[in-house]
Motif scaffolding. Structure first.
Motif, PDB file in Angstrom:
ATOM      1  N   ASP A  11       0.802  -1.366  -0.049  1.00 34.52           N
ATOM      2  CA  ASP A  11      -0.059   0.030   0.049  1.00 34.52           C
ATOM      3  C   ASP A  11       0.815   1.355  -0.067  1.00 34.52           C
ATOM      4  OD1 ASP A  11      -2.307  -1.442   0.025  1.00 34.52           O
ATOM      5  OD2 ASP A  11      -2.554  -1.368   2.110  1.00 34.52           O
ATOM      6  N   THR A  12       0.139   2.470  -0.324  1.00 32.10           N
ATOM      7  CA  THR A  12       0.954   3.533  -0.121  1.00 32.10           C
ATOM      8  C   THR A  12       1.623   3.949   1.182  1.00 32.10           C
ATOM      9  OG1 THR A  12      -1.023   5.034   0.451  1.00 32.10           O
ATOM     10  CG2 THR A  12      -0.424   4.622  -1.872  1.00 32.10           C
ATOM     11  N   ASP A  13       1.021   3.394   2.194  1.00 30.92           N
ATOM     12  CA  ASP A  13       1.831   3.399   3.560  1.00 30.92           C
ATOM     13  C   ASP A  13       2.817   2.690   4.023  1.00 30.92           C
ATOM     14  OD1 ASP A  13       0.219   1.305   4.019  1.00 30.92           O
ATOM     15  OD2 ASP A  13      -0.898   2.159   5.545  1.00 30.92           O
ATOM     16  N   GLY A  14       3.212   1.849   2.908  1.00 31.06           N
ATOM     17  CA  GLY A  14       4.321   0.779   3.073  1.00 31.06           C
ATOM     18  C   GLY A  14       3.946  -0.594   3.663  1.00 31.06           C
ATOM     19  N   THR A  15       2.571  -0.767   4.086  1.00 28.29           N
ATOM     20  CA  THR A  15       2.065  -1.938   4.402  1.00 28.29           C
ATOM     21  C   THR A  15       2.251  -3.032   3.435  1.00 28.29           C
ATOM     22  OG1 THR A  15       0.579  -0.850   6.246  1.00 28.29           O
ATOM     23  CG2 THR A  15       0.141  -3.134   5.646  1.00 28.29           C
ATOM     24  N   GLN A  16       2.734  -4.233   3.799  1.00 30.66           N
ATOM     25  CA  GLN A  16       3.043  -5.277   2.644  1.00 30.66           C
ATOM     26  C   GLN A  16       2.034  -6.372   2.981  1.00 30.66           C
ATOM     27  OE1 GLN A  16       7.191  -6.367   2.537  1.00 30.66           O
ATOM     28  NE2 GLN A  16       7.690  -4.093   1.158  1.00 30.66           N
ATOM     29  N   LEU A  17       1.431  -7.025   2.004  1.00 33.76           N
ATOM     30  CA  LEU A  17       0.677  -8.263   2.130  1.00 33.76           C
ATOM     31  C   LEU A  17       1.301  -9.292   1.138  1.00 33.76           C
ATOM     32  CD1 LEU A  17      -1.776 -10.086   2.777  1.00 33.76           C
ATOM     33  CD2 LEU A  17      -2.987  -8.776   0.824  1.00 33.76           C
ATOM     34  N   GLU A  18       1.721 -10.472   1.860  1.00 35.12           N
ATOM     35  CA  GLU A  18       2.326 -11.493   0.737  1.00 35.12           C
ATOM     36  C   GLU A  18       1.260 -12.634   0.549  1.00 35.12           C
ATOM     37  OE1 GLU A  18       5.981 -13.320   2.346  1.00 35.12           O
ATOM     38  OE2 GLU A  18       6.741 -11.342   3.378  1.00 35.12           O
ATOM     39  N   THR A  19       1.231 -13.036  -0.786  1.00 33.73           N
ATOM     40  CA  THR A  19       0.316 -13.894  -1.100  1.00 33.73           C
ATOM     41  C   THR A  19       0.861 -14.821  -2.268  1.00 33.73           C
ATOM     42  OG1 THR A  19      -2.100 -14.180  -1.810  1.00 33.73           O
ATOM     43  CG2 THR A  19      -0.856 -12.387  -2.869  1.00 33.73           C
ATOM     44  N   SER A  20       0.082 -15.583  -2.922  1.00 32.75           N
ATOM     45  CA  SER A  20       0.664 -16.295  -3.895  1.00 32.75           C
ATOM     46  C   SER A  20      -0.758 -16.580  -4.859  1.00 32.75           C
ATOM     47  CB  SER A  20       1.316 -17.637  -3.644  1.00 32.75           C
ATOM     48  OG  SER A  20       0.184 -18.577  -3.087  1.00 32.75           O
ATOM     49  N   CYS A  21      -0.505 -16.884  -6.302  1.00 35.00           N
ATOM     50  CA  CYS A  21      -1.186 -17.184  -7.154  1.00 35.00           C
ATOM     51  C   CYS A  21      -0.859 -17.875  -8.122  1.00 35.00           C
ATOM     52  CB  CYS A  21      -1.999 -15.800  -7.545  1.00 35.00           C
ATOM     53  SG  CYS A  21      -1.248 -14.670  -8.357  1.00 35.00           S
ATOM     54  N   THR A  22      -1.532 -18.406  -9.361  1.00 34.58           N
ATOM     55  CA  THR A  22      -1.045 -18.745 -10.479  1.00 34.58           C
ATOM     56  C   THR A  22      -0.936 -17.761 -11.542  1.00 34.58           C
ATOM     57  OG1 THR A  22      -3.229 -19.685 -11.078  1.00 34.58           O
ATOM     58  CG2 THR A  22      -1.589 -21.305 -10.047  1.00 34.58           C
ATOM     59  N   ARG A  23      -1.872 -16.856 -11.433  1.00 36.31           N
ATOM     60  CA  ARG A  23      -1.970 -15.652 -12.632  1.00 36.31           C
ATOM     61  C   ARG A  23      -2.587 -14.554 -12.092  1.00 36.31           C
ATOM     62  NH1 ARG A  23      -6.308 -15.230 -17.196  1.00 36.31           N
ATOM     63  NH2 ARG A  23      -4.915 -14.480 -18.799  1.00 36.31           N
ATOM     64  N   PHE A  24      -2.205 -13.244 -12.631  1.00 35.24           N
ATOM     65  CA  PHE A  24      -2.572 -12.163 -11.915  1.00 35.24           C
ATOM     66  C   PHE A  24      -2.620 -11.001 -12.972  1.00 35.24           C
ATOM     67  CE2 PHE A  24       1.525 -11.247 -10.945  1.00 35.24           C
ATOM     68  CZ  PHE A  24       1.857  -9.880 -11.032  1.00 35.24           C
ATOM     69  N   ALA A  25      -3.455  -9.859 -12.982  1.00 31.43           N
ATOM     70  CA  ALA A  25      -3.571  -8.761 -13.831  1.00 31.43           C
ATOM     71  C   ALA A  25      -3.338  -7.617 -13.437  1.00 31.43           C
ATOM     72  CB  ALA A  25      -4.901  -8.977 -14.590  1.00 31.43           C
ATOM     73  N   VAL A  26      -2.874  -6.702 -13.928  1.00 31.49           N
ATOM     74  CA  VAL A  26      -2.732  -5.255 -13.494  1.00 31.49           C
ATOM     75  C   VAL A  26      -3.569  -4.695 -14.826  1.00 31.49           C
ATOM     76  CG1 VAL A  26      -1.192  -3.333 -13.424  1.00 31.49           C
ATOM     77  CG2 VAL A  26      -0.618  -5.441 -12.671  1.00 31.49           C
TER      78      VAL A  26
END
Length: 94
Positions: A11-26
């Motif tokens: 996030d913009t405040d620097g909070t990180q979230l770790e996750t996994s997936c097989t495919r993602f889009a931007v």
């Protein structure tokens, strides 16, 4: 080899979230830019829209320590009725 991608979202405040997936889009400039692993390569492709005659895929391949190869592939869009119904899955290679 696993096709799972390990993601770190920040996030913009620097909070990180770790996750996994097989495919993602931007979503970039109104288009979906899809990223997935395919046979040890990182495949980056843009979803096609009506009227597109080609679609582009970028392939990022590891070469050696700190080296990668980047290849652009342009493929024609096939006007096929079955493609209109295509749903991306882990085995489609898109």
């Amino acid at each position: 080899m696993s096709d799972a991608l390990q993601l770190i979202l920040e996030d913009t405040d620097g909070t990180q979230l770790e996750t996994s997936c097989t495919r993602f889009a931007v979503v970039w400039q109104g288009r979906e830019l899809w990223i997935q692993q395919n046979n040890g390569q990182l495949l980056i492709g843009v979803d096609i829209e009506d009227g597109d005659s080609e679609y582009a895929n970028l392939l990022l391949r590891p070469m050696a320590t700190n080296l990668v190869s980047l290849q652009l592939e342009m493929e024609p869009v096939e006007a096929d009725e079955e493609d209109d119904e295509h749903v991306h899955g882990p085995d489609c290679g898109h």
